[in-house]
Design a protein around this motif. Sequence first.
Motif, short mmCIF file in Angstrom:
data_model
loop_
_atom_site.label_atom_id
_atom_site.label_comp_id
_atom_site.label_asym_id
_atom_site.label_seq_id
_atom_site.Cartn_x
_atom_site.Cartn_y
_atom_site.Cartn_z
N TYR A 10 -7.71 36.57 -12.13
CA TYR A 10 -9.61 37.36 -12.76
C TYR A 10 -9.26 38.68 -12.42
N LEU A 11 -8.03 38.98 -12.75
CA LEU A 11 -8.32 40.51 -13.17
C LEU A 11 -8.06 40.69 -14.87
N VAL A 12 -6.39 39.21 -14.28
CA VAL A 12 -6.44 39.25 -16.17
C VAL A 12 -7.53 38.58 -16.94
N TYR A 13 -8.24 37.72 -16.19
CA TYR A 13 -9.70 37.82 -17.31
C TYR A 13 -10.31 38.90 -17.22
N TYR A 14 -10.35 39.75 -16.14
CA TYR A 14 -11.73 41.20 -16.73
C TYR A 14 -10.75 41.89 -18.16
N LEU A 15 -9.45 41.98 -17.46
CA LEU A 15 -8.97 43.09 -18.76
C LEU A 15 -9.21 42.64 -19.62
#
Length: 404
Positions: free
Chosen positions: A395-400
């Motif tokens: 989810y961090l990668v998705y947000y970034l």
Amino acid sequence: MLTSELAEAFLKRFIQYIPYQISIANDKGVIIASSDKSQIGSFNEIAYKILKTDNLMVLTDHESVNYLGVRYGVNSAVLYQGEKIGVVSLAGNPYEVRDMISIVRVAMEQMLEYELSKNNDNYRGNLRTQFIHMLLYEDTAHTRSELTFLSSQLGYRSDMMRVPILITCSMDPNHDFTNRLVEICSSVTPQDIVIKMTIGQVLVFKNFADMKDEMLFDTYRKTISQYLDPIFEEVGRHDKVDGVSSCVCLVGTFQNRLGYYRSSYNHCLWLQNQLEDHPNLISAADCTEEESEKNERNASIFYFYDNIGHYVKNITPLPEFHRIYNAIAEDIDEEQTIRIVETLDTLQHHNYNMNSASQELGIHKNTLIFRFNKIKKTFNINPIQNVADREFIEYLVYYLKTPK
């Protein structure tokens, strides 16, 4: 239910009598009509909050306009048969326009009531048409009891496990063989609910009456593949004569209550929308030897259950991810962000296989391992061994990588 066409029709009819900027959001908080065309398609966070809470009206003053997509003014829920189906917003001094918003809301609800009642009259010509309309487009407690009655009149068991398959074949309207597809789909068992949607498109609620527990998930993909074989063969025959370019089959979620079939059909529609807008993000079925033969015939099967992670990201408002990850993102410089996204996104795509991921990135395996270990140290995580760490980083990668 609240479509952009209905919202635009309301604006055209009433905008000359409303001296304020007006916007209309659908049941997902997305603005679908506005007197300010630049607002169409944007997300209104206050509208979304109204839809998801008990609030019916929210005044947005100078402090609350910091919410995403929100302007100074008043926002009010639009109701149909007691349920929230959207939000109408007026821009201006909230204490001046809050009386006007009630007039606008009532006018809009009356127009919707009239338009939708006309549509309902058209749909309820016979039992089957009424049943299909309720099954796919209505969602109330009254509808659920009606569905059980109608299904018994039509000979469909209401407690049976079924899964929707939305079959879409591109075809020349002059060589329409949709009725033949319906005939093939209807030939297996009378408990399959087969619906002709439009030219080249058939929806089937395929029954799995005799499959339960581990047997269901052990065999349902193979069963669906075998069920679709005659469809693909028919498409192949017409491909040679009429130039059919493709056949895509979208499989939704299992349901054993008629009241939930609408949701499972919407899961098929979500897959369809994502394939049109973001085809690289959708996972296709694992190709067996049989599936490879279908792909050679330009036929593809996509399962909703293979794409749940992407679905959750898609339906979760970006502001929610922002509240979770914004402080972490601000602590990472631009170069680090690019490297983290590139590295982890590729590893996720290859299920953390270092060999295949390094080949896609065009770097040595040891270089990739060095980068990965650096990321692990930065966040004190190990997504290969820890499921929670893998979810955090996904989810961090998705947000970034999502545009802010």
